[in-house]
Design an enzyme around this catalytic site. Structure first.
Site, mmCIF file in Angstrom:
data_model
loop_
_atom_site.group_PDB
_atom_site.id
_atom_site.type_symbol
_atom_site.label_atom_id
_atom_site.label_comp_id
_atom_site.label_asym_id
_atom_site.label_seq_id
_atom_site.Cartn_x
_atom_site.Cartn_y
_atom_site.Cartn_z
ATOM 1 N N GLU A 117 0.847 -1.190 0.000
ATOM 2 C CA GLU A 117 0.000 0.000 0.000
ATOM 3 C C GLU A 117 0.883 1.239 0.000
ATOM 4 O OE1 GLU A 117 -3.049 -0.062 2.954
ATOM 5 O OE2 GLU A 117 -4.086 -1.758 2.046
ATOM 6 N N HIS A 233 -9.035 10.675 2.327
ATOM 7 C CA HIS A 233 -8.669 9.570 1.444
ATOM 8 C C HIS A 233 -8.776 10.030 -0.001
ATOM 9 C CE1 HIS A 233 -8.403 5.624 -0.389
ATOM 10 N NE2 HIS A 233 -8.017 5.159 0.779
ATOM 11 N N HIS A 340 -11.598 10.827 5.852
ATOM 12 C CA HIS A 340 -11.474 9.384 6.076
ATOM 13 C C HIS A 340 -11.035 9.012 7.492
ATOM 14 C CE1 HIS A 340 -10.824 5.196 5.290
ATOM 15 N NE2 HIS A 340 -9.525 5.281 5.468
#
Length: 550
Positions: A117, A233, A340
């Protein structure tokens, strides 16, 4: 199924039933009498929505030192190294614990599967397809329900903390439950209420993420920290009529491209890592690109990923996109940033203790020091588990004034505010926060927003019963004529909490005169060494911590 009866006294009371609250409840000593308060059913939480996974340096080519380095880099100078080292070094043990409990992470053969990620230098993110949070929370929920010493209390709303009048220690909470407001004693209270994304008009968070823990802790005088740092996000689904469904950055880790209307990978204009740069960088890149082009969204193209990988790794994303008429095998997904994750929260130490004796905080509602100015992807579920585990060592305070009786007060239904009034205030607040304290901020806009929010607070305080509820004395048992009043009272409490955290975020954003991580000021666009400090907040006072060493 009948609702459980509330006890007047618990050894430990956990408020919140996401990953942090559930795991904390499981880790508390089994001879403790534990109450677990949940606003909704156990499975409804932001943890349940977590797609990406949980980070742990368990691969042979990885190391705790690399994980520590990546976390510190993402945190932009505001991580507490001791907390980061503690988090990372406990990770492997906590993963073993989850597997032992029954969490089924994806595997390659017998080995746990790991993905990459953004801002991670190695593949270290464990996952269960693209519904890791659901996999973890469902198992934790099952295990909690099997524990006879844990009483789960669903559809209950914690309104305030109950402090001892002489010692200042936390000795319980007031709770709206089954048509009553009751005061419940506990020798320890653990806040695990999650984040506050619902304060923004655009958010990936579920409806229950209203900052309850931070708000009630602030009103009780707890020390808060770094509330200006909110992570936006980069890639939430942006389609008329659809919710802002999060498209996990794991898809970018697997090879998806972030492109504009011309198909150009514009993120490389802003950072050499392109779409795999830290979240705050990618969100600002999208925000800047949208401002420059006047486009409503950009595109996330999954077509570079093999079809079989998408089907295996991202079945939930595939299903949701199909539901909204998007064929990700033949077309890109329209995306834009959305609020987020809240890096700030209630200041805690490594044992999850707050500044108030008897009060603990875990998960997103806490500020442990591990995330700094910008959370590294998939460290949040890890934080829930690592710091929840520390409650195995929780020491209970003695019970004081045990003989206090509750005085019953009848409240007529007509005294409650209309839900439409509350919803109108909340809607105005969310739009205000998104416009003024979103991805790009400035003093002028923030100050104007503070003044406008003050007007919303005045409107709220003039609603029927607001003064009564805000000044409710400990021990007062309020009886409503109908159980349906619970929903209105929860909506009232959530609106109060959203207004509280809104003004805390705005004032914290004004206070920090620099740009760093999830906090970007157009009028102070550079990072300043004089602000390599935490923002500390307590009782309407803001100040800087001692400098954080590099």
């Amino acid at each position: 199924m009948s609702q459980p009866q509330l006890s007047d006294l618990y050894d430990a009371l956990v408020v919140g039933a996401g990953a942090a609250g559930l795991y904390a409840a499981l880790c508390l000593p089994r001879h403790y009498r534990v109450g677990l308060i949940s606003k909704d059913a156990l499975a409804l939480s932001a943890s349940d929505w977590a797609q990406g996974g949980i980070a742990a340096a368990i691969a042979p080519e990885d190391s705790p030192e690399l994980h520590i380095h990546d976390t510190l880099q993402a945190g932009a100078g505001l991580c507490d190294r001791e907390a980061v080292e503690f988090l990372v070094c406990q990770a492997s043990q906590c993963i073993e614990s989850l597997v032992d409990l029954g969490v089924e992470f994806d595997r390659h053969g017998t080995q746990l599967a790991l993905t990459l990620e953004a801002a991670h230098s190695r593949r270290r993110v464990l996952h269960a397809a693209d519904t890791t949070g659901r996999a973890v929370v469902s198992i934790l929920g099952e295990r909690v329900l099997q524990c006879p010493h844990i009483t789960t209390i669903p559809a209950a709303f914690a309104l305030s903390l109950w402090l001892h009048p002489y010692t200042g220690a936390c000795q319980g909470v007031s709770v709206a439950y089954q048509g009553q407001i009751r005061w419940i004693r506990a020798r320890a209270v653990i806040l695990a209420t999650g984040g506050g994304g619902q304060v923004f008009a655009q958010t990936t968070n579920p409806a229950l993420s209203t900052g309850d823990g931070v708000a009630i802790a602030y009103r009780a005088g707890a020390l808060l920290r770094d509330l200006e740092f909110f992570q936006f996000h980069p890639t939430a689904l942006t389609k008329t009529g659809a919710p802002h469904f999060l498209i996990s950055e794991a898809v970018r880790g697997e090879g998806a491209h972030l492109v504009d209307a011309q198909g150009r990978r514009f993120a490389f204009d802003y950072h050499p890592q392109g779409e795999l740069a830290p979240r705050d960088v990618v969100s600002r890149a999208i925000f800047s690109h949208l401002q420059a082009t006047a486009a409503p969204h950009v595109w996330l193209d999954l077509r570079p990923i093999p079809r079989e990988t998408i089907q295996k790794r991202f079945p939930n994303i595939l299903q949701v996109c199909q539901h909204w008429g998007i064929d990700i095998f033949s077309e890109p997904i329209s995306v834009a940033p959305a609020a987020h994750y809240w890096m700030g929260g209630i200041a805690t130490d490594l044992q999850s203790r707050t500044s108030i004796p008897g009060l603990y905080a875990v998960g997103e509602t806490a500020s442990t020091g591990v995330h700094g100015a910008n959370r590294l992807a998939s460290n949040s579920l890890l934080e829930c588990i690592v710091f929840g585990a520390q409650l195995a060592h929780l020491e209970l305070l003695p019970v004081l004034d045990e003989g206090t009786t509750q005085q019953k007060v009848e409240v007529m239904l007509e005294a409650l505010p209309a839900p439409e009034q509350l919803e109108a205030i909340a809607t105005s607040l969310k739009a205000l926060m998104w416009q003024s304290a979103g991805i790009c901020r400035s003093a002028e806009v923030l100050q104007a927003a503070i003044a406008e929010l003050s007007e919303l607070q005045q409107e709220f305080e003039q609603l029927p019963s607001t003064q009564f509820f805000q000044n409710l004395q400990p021990g007062t048992l309020v009886q409503f004529p109908f159980p349906e009043c619970d929903r209105t009272l929860r909506l009232w409490g959530e609106t109060w909490n959203l207004l509280e955290i809104g003004q805390l975020i705005l004032k914290s954003a004004v206070f920090r005169q620099e740009s760093r991580g999830g906090h970007y000021r157009s009028d102070f666009s550079q990072t300043s060494t004089t602000w390599q400090t935490h923002t500390l907040i307590q009782n309407d006072r803001w100040w800087q911590s001692v400098p954080i060493p590099d």
